[in-house]
Design a protein around this motif. Structure first.
Motif, PDB file in Angstrom:
ATOM      1  N   LEU A   1      50.981 -10.022 -33.935  1.00  0.00           N
ATOM      2  CA  LEU A   1      52.043 -10.595 -33.109  1.00  0.00           C
ATOM      3  C   LEU A   1      52.847 -11.610 -33.915  1.00  0.00           C
TER       4      LEU A   1
ATOM      5  N   TRP B 132      45.019  -8.923 -33.608  1.00  0.00           N
ATOM      6  CA  TRP B 132      46.238  -8.864 -32.777  1.00  0.00           C
ATOM      7  C   TRP B 132      47.096 -10.111 -32.972  1.00  0.00           C
TER       8      TRP B 132
ATOM      9  N   ASN C  66      48.122  -8.217 -25.148  1.00  0.00           N
ATOM     10  CA  ASN C  66      47.288  -7.037 -24.890  1.00  0.00           C
ATOM     11  C   ASN C  66      48.078  -5.749 -24.765  1.00  0.00           C
ATOM     12  N   SER C  67      49.368  -5.813 -25.022  1.00  0.00           N
ATOM     13  CA  SER C  67      50.184  -4.636 -24.696  1.00  0.00           C
ATOM     14  C   SER C  67      50.299  -3.651 -25.864  1.00  0.00           C
ATOM     15  N   ASP C  68      50.590  -2.415 -25.509  1.00  0.00           N
ATOM     16  CA  ASP C  68      50.838  -1.392 -26.526  1.00  0.00           C
ATOM     17  C   ASP C  68      52.107  -1.704 -27.303  1.00  0.00           C
ATOM     18  N   THR C  69      53.047  -2.365 -26.636  1.00  0.00           N
ATOM     19  CA  THR C  69      54.341  -2.662 -27.277  1.00  0.00           C
ATOM     20  C   THR C  69      54.136  -3.445 -28.560  1.00  0.00           C
ATOM     21  N   MET C  70      53.244  -4.424 -28.494  1.00  0.00           N
ATOM     22  CA  MET C  70      53.036  -5.277 -29.663  1.00  0.00           C
ATOM     23  C   MET C  70      52.550  -4.432 -30.847  1.00  0.00           C
TER      24      MET C  70
ATOM     25  N   ARG D  77      55.823 -13.046 -27.788  1.00  0.00           N
ATOM     26  CA  ARG D  77      54.885 -12.004 -28.215  1.00  0.00           C
ATOM     27  C   ARG D  77      53.454 -12.322 -27.783  1.00  0.00           C
ATOM     28  N   TYR D  78      53.119 -13.601 -27.757  1.00  0.00           N
ATOM     29  CA  TYR D  78      51.767 -14.020 -27.326  1.00  0.00           C
ATOM     30  C   TYR D  78      51.550 -13.649 -25.867  1.00  0.00           C
ATOM     31  N   ALA D  79      52.606 -13.712 -25.088  1.00  0.00           N
ATOM     32  CA  ALA D  79      52.502 -13.400 -23.656  1.00  0.00           C
ATOM     33  C   ALA D  79      52.187 -11.918 -23.436  1.00  0.00           C
ATOM     34  N   GLU D  80      52.455 -11.088 -24.439  1.00  0.00           N
ATOM     35  CA  GLU D  80      52.167  -9.649 -24.273  1.00  0.00           C
ATOM     36  C   GLU D  80      51.136  -9.186 -25.300  1.00  0.00           C
TER      37      GLU D  80
END
Ligand code: BTN
Length: 263
Positions: free
Chosen positions: A92, A88, A194-198, A189-192
């Motif tokens: 990112l 991940w 765990n997200s599907d968006t990434m 991007r690091y802040a999200e």
């Protein structure tokens, strides 16, 4: 690049420039960042170099950073991440570098699996993650980014088509603005993480999908159609035999001339 005091002014407020270590010349920012990490450096510690004499890329390949022509940086990360999700970080970073190039210039950037940043099909930047494990978790990771800004590596030095941002952009490229943007997009991007968006955004930028590719496996050259990519960063391949498999690491080369044969 600016002197360290001006740099900290230009990068003020960024979490990924908590502490800034600037080198006119260094072997590799990765080694310096690792040494700092092991000595207790906080997340967001940034190592920057004007020139690298032993810069490295994926697979132990050399990465050229001639003086004053590039961005060469490593950031210390202490993510709360299981080792199986380390890919991940690569995703990112690839997305963030594309976004920064697009924000700073008006050119469109894309990704060649897994993490080569391309402009017009030619490699312009690369991302390298090196990490240490504690059990099943990442103890730390060092995220390295190299961007060719005003110079591309000579063709004889690389085995892929390469370019630099300046050669593709219609306006002069401001290296400091690009640096700030890379760091800002990395931290966003690091802040999200765990997200599907990434994952969705990474997948959407992958030019490799839908291409026939080839890659080396031992003494063999494998040819396959790159059908899709998965959340864990793997490529889903359909081999010429029709069999499906996943590829988790390696270097692939796009070949457009093959047609699918079914048996
Ligand atoms: C690749 O595409 O193979 C990854 C290239 C990563 C290069 C950067 S430059 C800054 C940092 N220091 C290094 O020695 N490598 C990374």
């Amino acid at each position: 690049m600016l002197p360290a005091s001006d740099l900290s002014h230009a990068l003020r407020g960024l979490r990924f420039a908590q502490a800034i270590h600037v080198h006119q010349q260094i072997g590799s920012t990765m080694d310096e960042a690792k040494a700092l990490t092991e000595a207790g450096a906080v997340e967001g510690t940034l190592v920057l170099a004007e020139e690298q004499t032993a810069g490295r890329g994926r697979g132990g390949r050399a990465w050229l950073t001639p003086p004053g022509s590039a961005l060469a940086l490593s950031v210390v990360l202490r993510p709360n991440l299981r080792a199986e999700h380390a890919a991940w970080l690569t995703m990112l970073a690839g997305v963030a570098v594309c976004e920064a190039i697009e924000q700073t210039t008006i050119v469109r950037a894309a990704l060649k699996w897994p993490n080569d940043v391309l402009i017009g099909g030619k490699k312009t930047a690369g991302v390298l993650i090196e990490s240490a494990l504690r059990g099943d978790e990442l103890e730390y990771a060092v995220l390295g980014v190299g961007v060719n800004v005003t110079e591309a590596p000579p063709p004889e030095a690389v085995d892929y088509p390469a370019t630099c941002v300046q050669a593709e952009a219609p306006q002069p490229v401001d290296r400091l603005a690009l640096l700030r943007s890379v760091l800002a997009r990395l931290e966003a991007r690091y802040a999200e993480l765990n997200s599907d968006t990434m994952f969705t955004d990474w997948r959407a930028r992958l030019t490799t999908l839908g291409q026939w590719i080839e890659f080396r496996e031992g003494a063999e050259t494998v040819v396959a159609l790159a059908e899709d990519a998965t959340m864990d960063g793997a490529l889903v391949l359909q081999l010429e035999s029709g069999t499906r498999r996943r590829l988790f690491a390696g270097d692939v080369r796009g070949i457009r001339s093959r047609t699918l044969t079914t048996q």
